[in-house]
Scaffold this motif. Structure first.
Motif, PDB file in Angstrom:
ATOM      1  N   UNK A  91      22.183-129.060   4.880  1.00 35.62           N
ATOM      2  CA  UNK A  91      20.893-128.437   5.186  1.00 35.62           C
ATOM      3  C   UNK A  91      19.754-129.420   4.970  1.00 35.62           C
ATOM      4  N   UNK A  92      19.799-130.139   3.863  1.00 34.32           N
ATOM      5  CA  UNK A  92      18.752-131.114   3.566  1.00 34.32           C
ATOM      6  C   UNK A  92      18.650-132.153   4.682  1.00 34.32           C
ATOM      7  N   UNK A  93      19.777-132.695   5.068  1.00 34.13           N
ATOM      8  CA  UNK A  93      19.771-133.739   6.100  1.00 34.13           C
ATOM      9  C   UNK A  93      19.387-133.187   7.473  1.00 34.13           C
ATOM     10  N   UNK A  94      19.588-131.892   7.697  1.00 36.26           N
ATOM     11  CA  UNK A  94      19.186-131.308   8.983  1.00 36.26           C
ATOM     12  C   UNK A  94      17.658-131.222   9.105  1.00 36.26           C
ATOM     13  N   UNK A  95      16.951-131.259   7.964  1.00 35.35           N
ATOM     14  CA  UNK A  95      15.489-131.122   7.984  1.00 35.35           C
ATOM     15  C   UNK A  95      14.751-132.378   7.534  1.00 35.35           C
ATOM     16  N   UNK A  96      15.459-133.340   6.942  1.00 38.06           N
ATOM     17  CA  UNK A  96      14.839-134.552   6.405  1.00 38.06           C
ATOM     18  C   UNK A  96      14.316-135.426   7.539  1.00 38.06           C
ATOM     19  N   UNK A  97      13.171-136.047   7.325  1.00 38.47           N
ATOM     20  CA  UNK A  97      12.632-136.989   8.298  1.00 38.47           C
ATOM     21  C   UNK A  97      12.005-136.296   9.500  1.00 38.47           C
ATOM     22  N   UNK A  98      11.790-137.061  10.552  1.00 33.86           N
ATOM     23  CA  UNK A  98      11.140-136.529  11.750  1.00 33.86           C
ATOM     24  C   UNK A  98      12.121-135.665  12.535  1.00 33.86           C
ATOM     25  N   UNK A  99      11.647-134.500  12.943  1.00 30.51           N
ATOM     26  CA  UNK A  99      12.490-133.607  13.732  1.00 30.51           C
ATOM     27  C   UNK A  99      13.470-132.829  12.879  1.00 30.51           C
ATOM     28  N   UNK A 100      13.994-131.776  13.459  1.00 31.17           N
ATOM     29  CA  UNK A 100      14.931-130.902  12.765  1.00 31.17           C
ATOM     30  C   UNK A 100      16.193-130.791  13.592  1.00 31.17           C
ATOM     31  N   UNK A 101      17.343-130.873  12.932  1.00 32.91           N
ATOM     32  CA  UNK A 101      18.623-130.627  13.602  1.00 32.91           C
ATOM     33  C   UNK A 101      18.822-129.113  13.600  1.00 32.91           C
ATOM     34  N   UNK A 102      18.221-128.460  14.596  1.00 37.45           N
ATOM     35  CA  UNK A 102      18.196-126.991  14.640  1.00 37.45           C
ATOM     36  C   UNK A 102      19.585-126.375  14.678  1.00 37.45           C
ATOM     37  N   UNK A 103      20.494-126.976  15.421  1.00 36.33           N
ATOM     38  CA  UNK A 103      21.826-126.366  15.534  1.00 36.33           C
ATOM     39  C   UNK A 103      22.534-126.335  14.178  1.00 36.33           C
ATOM     40  N   UNK A 121      22.008-124.603  -5.528  1.00 39.96           N
ATOM     41  CA  UNK A 121      22.437-126.007  -5.529  1.00 39.96           C
ATOM     42  C   UNK A 121      21.393-126.882  -4.824  1.00 39.96           C
ATOM     43  N   UNK A 122      20.813-126.391  -3.739  1.00 39.53           N
ATOM     44  CA  UNK A 122      19.774-127.119  -3.009  1.00 39.53           C
ATOM     45  C   UNK A 122      18.613-127.442  -3.941  1.00 39.53           C
ATOM     46  N   UNK A 123      18.168-126.446  -4.709  1.00 39.75           N
ATOM     47  CA  UNK A 123      17.055-126.645  -5.647  1.00 39.75           C
ATOM     48  C   UNK A 123      17.429-127.665  -6.714  1.00 39.75           C
ATOM     49  N   UNK A 124      18.642-127.590  -7.240  1.00 35.23           N
ATOM     50  CA  UNK A 124      19.091-128.554  -8.256  1.00 35.23           C
ATOM     51  C   UNK A 124      19.130-129.971  -7.698  1.00 35.23           C
ATOM     52  N   UNK A 125      19.614-130.109  -6.477  1.00 35.00           N
ATOM     53  CA  UNK A 125      19.822-131.432  -5.896  1.00 35.00           C
ATOM     54  C   UNK A 125      18.522-132.087  -5.411  1.00 35.00           C
ATOM     55  N   UNK A 126      17.577-131.278  -4.893  1.00 34.62           N
ATOM     56  CA  UNK A 126      16.409-131.847  -4.218  1.00 34.62           C
ATOM     57  C   UNK A 126      15.069-131.451  -4.840  1.00 34.62           C
ATOM     58  N   UNK A 127      15.084-130.723  -5.966  1.00 33.82           N
ATOM     59  CA  UNK A 127      13.865-130.321  -6.687  1.00 33.82           C
ATOM     60  C   UNK A 127      12.860-129.606  -5.795  1.00 33.82           C
ATOM     61  N   UNK A 128      13.340-128.909  -4.793  1.00 32.65           N
ATOM     62  CA  UNK A 128      12.504-128.027  -3.978  1.00 32.65           C
ATOM     63  C   UNK A 128      13.409-126.927  -3.454  1.00 32.65           C
ATOM     64  N   UNK A 129      12.818-125.789  -3.143  1.00 33.54           N
ATOM     65  CA  UNK A 129      13.649-124.686  -2.672  1.00 33.54           C
ATOM     66  C   UNK A 129      13.963-124.852  -1.193  1.00 33.54           C
ATOM     67  N   UNK A 130      15.065-124.266  -0.784  1.00 40.21           N
ATOM     68  CA  UNK A 130      15.442-124.272   0.626  1.00 40.21           C
ATOM     69  C   UNK A 130      14.355-123.595   1.457  1.00 40.21           C
ATOM     70  N   UNK A 131      13.804-122.483   0.955  1.00 36.94           N
ATOM     71  CA  UNK A 131      12.752-121.762   1.681  1.00 36.94           C
ATOM     72  C   UNK A 131      11.516-122.638   1.880  1.00 36.94           C
ATOM     73  N   UNK A 188      12.330-125.168   4.620  1.00 44.98           N
ATOM     74  CA  UNK A 188      12.367-124.506   5.928  1.00 44.98           C
ATOM     75  C   UNK A 188      10.942-124.204   6.393  1.00 44.98           C
ATOM     76  N   UNK A 189      10.119-123.690   5.488  1.00 41.37           N
ATOM     77  CA  UNK A 189       8.735-123.334   5.839  1.00 41.37           C
ATOM     78  C   UNK A 189       7.937-124.555   6.297  1.00 41.37           C
ATOM     79  N   UNK A 190       8.185-125.706   5.681  1.00 43.60           N
ATOM     80  CA  UNK A 190       7.421-126.896   6.054  1.00 43.60           C
ATOM     81  C   UNK A 190       7.981-127.593   7.288  1.00 43.60           C
ATOM     82  N   UNK A 191       9.195-127.244   7.679  1.00 41.13           N
ATOM     83  CA  UNK A 191       9.852-127.959   8.771  1.00 41.13           C
ATOM     84  C   UNK A 191       9.967-127.150  10.065  1.00 41.13           C
ATOM     85  N   UNK A 192       9.652-125.856  10.010  1.00 37.18           N
ATOM     86  CA  UNK A 192       9.786-124.996  11.190  1.00 37.18           C
ATOM     87  C   UNK A 192       8.484-124.228  11.395  1.00 37.18           C
TER      88      UNK A 192
END
Length: 80
Positions: free
Chosen positions: A18-30, A50-60, A63-67
């Motif tokens: 999930x992190x890599x699908x949103x990291x950087x420019x553009x989103x891997x929507x699929x 686990x996402x919060x533990x690994x990346x110190x930010x919530x998945x939500x 997602x909110x900043x990338x979509x």
């Protein structure tokens, strides 16, 4: 290697995808849609933790900043 990683810690495996699908420019929507939709009734709670533990930010937050628009609202409704 990917199969071993997935078997050893499934929530970490999906959190990383999930992190890599949103990291950087553009989103891997699929990838984003596939993981959120297919894991939503299985282990999305553990993936979010686990996402919060690994990346110190919530998945939500990510997602909110990338979509945007209805797409953002739908994903956030599923993620909770």
């Amino acid at each position: 290697f990917v199969a071993v990683q997935c078997a050893l810690n499934r929530p970490a495996f999906f959190a990383e995808r999930l992190y890599h699908s949103m990291k950087g420019a553009g989103t891997d929507d699929s990838t984003l849609i596939r993981i959120v939709a297919t894991r939503s009734e299985i282990d999305l709670v553990q993936i979010k933790q686990m996402f919060t533990q690994m990346y110190q930010k919530t998945l939500a937050t990510m997602i909110a900043s990338d979509t945007s628009g209805d797409y953002r609202r739908l994903l956030l409704a599923i993620v909770g």
